[in-house]
Write an enzyme that holds these catalytic residues in place. Structure first.
Site, mmCIF file in Angstrom:
data_model
loop_
_atom_site.group_PDB
_atom_site.id
_atom_site.type_symbol
_atom_site.label_atom_id
_atom_site.label_comp_id
_atom_site.label_asym_id
_atom_site.label_seq_id
_atom_site.Cartn_x
_atom_site.Cartn_y
_atom_site.Cartn_z
ATOM 1 N N GLU A 52 0.769 -1.237 -0.195
ATOM 2 C CA GLU A 52 -0.128 -0.019 0.442
ATOM 3 C C GLU A 52 0.918 0.996 -0.270
ATOM 4 O OE1 GLU A 52 -4.135 0.243 2.577
ATOM 5 O OE2 GLU A 52 -3.091 2.197 2.349
ATOM 6 N N ASP A 56 9.485 7.577 1.459
ATOM 7 C CA ASP A 56 9.258 8.073 -0.304
ATOM 8 C C ASP A 56 9.277 6.472 -1.146
ATOM 9 O OD1 ASP A 56 8.534 8.732 -3.559
ATOM 10 O OD2 ASP A 56 9.451 9.978 -2.707
ATOM 11 N N ASP A 104 -2.105 12.012 -3.239
ATOM 12 C CA ASP A 104 -2.345 12.903 -3.987
ATOM 13 C C ASP A 104 -2.983 13.343 -5.790
ATOM 14 O OD1 ASP A 104 -1.039 14.292 -1.533
ATOM 15 O OD2 ASP A 104 0.502 13.956 -1.296
ATOM 16 N N LYS A 158 -3.262 21.266 -10.627
ATOM 17 C CA LYS A 158 -2.824 21.779 -11.377
ATOM 18 C C LYS A 158 -1.788 21.777 -12.499
ATOM 19 C CE LYS A 158 -3.505 26.077 -7.960
ATOM 20 N NZ LYS A 158 -2.287 26.498 -6.808
ATOM 21 N N ASP A 190 -11.219 11.139 -6.323
ATOM 22 C CA ASP A 190 -12.288 11.751 -6.539
ATOM 23 C C ASP A 190 -12.514 13.219 -6.861
ATOM 24 O OD1 ASP A 190 -10.431 13.121 -4.906
ATOM 25 O OD2 ASP A 190 -12.178 13.351 -2.924
ATOM 26 N N THR A 208 -11.345 4.866 3.776
ATOM 27 C CA THR A 208 -10.131 5.791 4.489
ATOM 28 C C THR A 208 -10.331 7.111 4.573
ATOM 29 O OG1 THR A 208 -9.187 6.404 2.324
ATOM 30 C CG2 THR A 208 -8.407 4.242 2.822
ATOM 31 N N TYR A 264 -9.792 9.924 3.052
ATOM 32 C CA TYR A 264 -9.460 10.939 2.312
ATOM 33 C C TYR A 264 -11.080 10.118 1.397
ATOM 34 C CZ TYR A 264 -5.982 13.227 2.804
ATOM 35 O OH TYR A 264 -4.578 14.892 3.425
HETATM 36 C C1 LIG Z 1 -4.448 12.406 -0.099
HETATM 37 S S1 LIG Z 1 -3.567 11.272 1.322
HETATM 38 C C2 LIG Z 1 -3.825 9.977 1.691
HETATM 39 C C3 LIG Z 1 -3.955 8.509 2.760
HETATM 40 C C4 LIG Z 1 -4.600 7.862 2.515
HETATM 41 N N1 LIG Z 1 -4.812 6.922 0.955
HETATM 42 C C5 LIG Z 1 -6.029 7.754 2.684
HETATM 43 O O1 LIG Z 1 -7.196 7.534 1.314
HETATM 44 O O2 LIG Z 1 -7.012 8.385 3.481
HETATM 45 C C6 LIG Z 1 -1.445 10.490 0.468
HETATM 46 C C7 LIG Z 1 -0.597 9.889 1.142
HETATM 47 O O3 LIG Z 1 -0.093 9.205 0.190
HETATM 48 C C8 LIG Z 1 1.820 9.663 0.728
HETATM 49 N N2 LIG Z 1 2.904 9.967 -0.650
HETATM 50 C C9 LIG Z 1 2.935 10.853 -0.843
HETATM 51 N N3 LIG Z 1 3.910 10.463 -2.119
HETATM 52 C C10 LIG Z 1 4.334 9.564 -1.598
HETATM 53 C C11 LIG Z 1 5.073 8.571 -2.230
HETATM 54 N N4 LIG Z 1 6.141 9.334 -3.000
HETATM 55 N N5 LIG Z 1 5.266 7.475 -1.857
HETATM 56 C C12 LIG Z 1 5.158 7.349 -0.586
HETATM 57 N N6 LIG Z 1 3.841 8.128 0.506
HETATM 58 C C13 LIG Z 1 3.244 8.397 -0.536
HETATM 59 C C14 LIG Z 1 0.685 11.017 1.290
HETATM 60 O O4 LIG Z 1 1.899 11.463 2.609
HETATM 61 C C15 LIG Z 1 -0.286 11.083 2.296
HETATM 62 O O5 LIG Z 1 -0.451 10.389 3.300
#
Ligand SMILES: C[S@@+](CC[C@H](N)C(=O)[O-])C[C@H]1O[C@@H](n2cnc3c(N)ncnc32)[C@H](O)[C@@H]1O
Length: 224
Positions: free
Chosen positions: A55, A107, A129, A133, A165, A203, A205
Site C-alpha cells: 500500500e 517515499d 495526492d 494544477k 475523487d 479511508t 480521504y
Molecule cells: C491524500 S493522502 C491519502 C492517504 C490515505 N491513502 C487515505 O486514503 O486516507 C496521500 C498520502 O500519500 C502519501 N504519499 C505521497 N507521495 C508518496 C510517495 N512518493 N510514497 C509514499 N507515500 C506517498 C502522503 O504522505 C499521504 O499520506
C-alpha cells in the site's frame, strides 16, 4: 530513530511533517521501530512471504490495518513519508499487536526498485495526492517511469487498485494505463469503478470526499 531522518527526500513535494508530534506519537515511533523495513532485510522478507500486498501512501493506516487484521497469512507493506500519520499507524499496529505489516516510512520511490520481480500480489494506491494544477502534474506519483518500475514487480495477473475523487486525476490514470498496454482495466460496468472494491476499507480521504459531495472512483488494473 531521529525524526529528521524522515525528512531528506529531494524529489518529494508532499509534506514530511505536520504539527508537533504528540507524546504518544513520539512513543509509537520509538516502540514501533520493529515494524520499519531495513534494506538489508529485504531479501529475507521477500523469500519468506508468498503473498505480499503493497500500500503506497497509507495515511492514517485505516485500510492497511484493517486488511492486515483480516488476512493474517498475507504480508502488508505500507509506504508513507508523512511522519505524523505514520506515527498514528505505528500506534495502531502496536495496540493491536499486528505481526504481518512492514512499514517503509519514506517515499516509495526510494525502495521499490529493490523489490524482486514478480513479488507483489497487489498494489493499493488510495487517494494519492492529485496535484490538480497542470503546472504540478510532474509531481504526481503515477508517471510513465513509475508504471515502468511497478510493472515487473507485480506478479503475473496481479493487480493495482487506484482510488481518487479528482476528475483530473481520474482522466490521467485512465490515459496512462490505457497507453500502457500490459495492464487490463477490470471494469465491466459502472459499479466496478463507482463502488469501493470488497478488499478495500474506507479511508480518511474517502470519508472526506463523500463529505464534500465528490464521487470517488476505484480503478483496478490487472497485469496481463
Ligand atoms: C491524500 S493522502 C491519502 C492517504 C490515505 N491513502 C487515505 O486514503 O486516507 C496521500 C498520502 O500519500 C502519501 N504519499 C505521497 N507521495 C508518496 C510517495 N512518493 N510514497 C509514499 N507515500 C506517498 C502522503 O504522505 C499521504 O499520506
Amino acid at each position: 530513530m531521529k525524526i529528521n531522518s524522515f525528512i531528506d527526500c529531494p524529489n518529494f513535494f508532499g509534506r514530511r511533517k505536520g504539527r508537533r508530534l504528540s507524546k504518544s506519537s513520539e512513543l509509537a515511533i520509538k516502540e514501533g521501530k520493529k515494524y520499519l523495513i531495513k534494506k538489508k532485510d529485504l531479501t529475507k522478507m521477500f523469500e519468506s512471504n508468498n503473498n505480499i500486498i503493497l500500500e503506497i501512501g497509507f495515511g492514517d493506516g485505516d485500510n492497511l490495518i484493517n486488511s492486515a487484521r483480516l488476512n493474517s497469512n498475507f504480508l502488508y507493506i505500507g509506504a508513507d513519508p508523512f511522519i505524523n500519520t505514520t506515527a498514528k499507524c505505528l500506534n495502531k499496529l502496536l495496540l493491536h499487536n499486528i505481526q504481518n505489516v512492514a512499514i517503509w516510512p519514506d517515499d516509495i520511490r526510494k525502495i521499490i526498485s529493490y523489490f524482486p520481480y514478480n513479488s507483489i500480489s497487489e498494489i493499493k494506491l488510495l487517494f494519492p495526492d492529485p496535484w490538480p494544477k497542470k503546472k504540478h502534474q510532474k509531481r504526481r506519483l503515477l508517471q510513465d517511469e513509475f508504471i515502468d518500475i511497478i510493472y515487473p514487480i507485480i506478479k503475473p495477473k496481479g493487480t493495482i487498485t487506484i482510488a481518487t475523487d479528482h476528475d483530473v486525476l481520474k482522466k490521467w490514470i485512465l490515459k496512462k494505463f490505457q497507453k500502457y498496454k500490459k495492464f487490463e482495466w477490470l471494469a465491466e460496468s459502472a459499479k466496478d469503478w463507482q463502488l469501493r472494491p470488497q478488499d478495500c476499507f474506507e479511508t480518511k480521504y474517502e470519508f472526506k470526499s463523500i463529505l464534500c459531495n465528490r464521487k470517488p472512483s476505484w480503478f483496478v488494473f490487472k497485469k496481463k
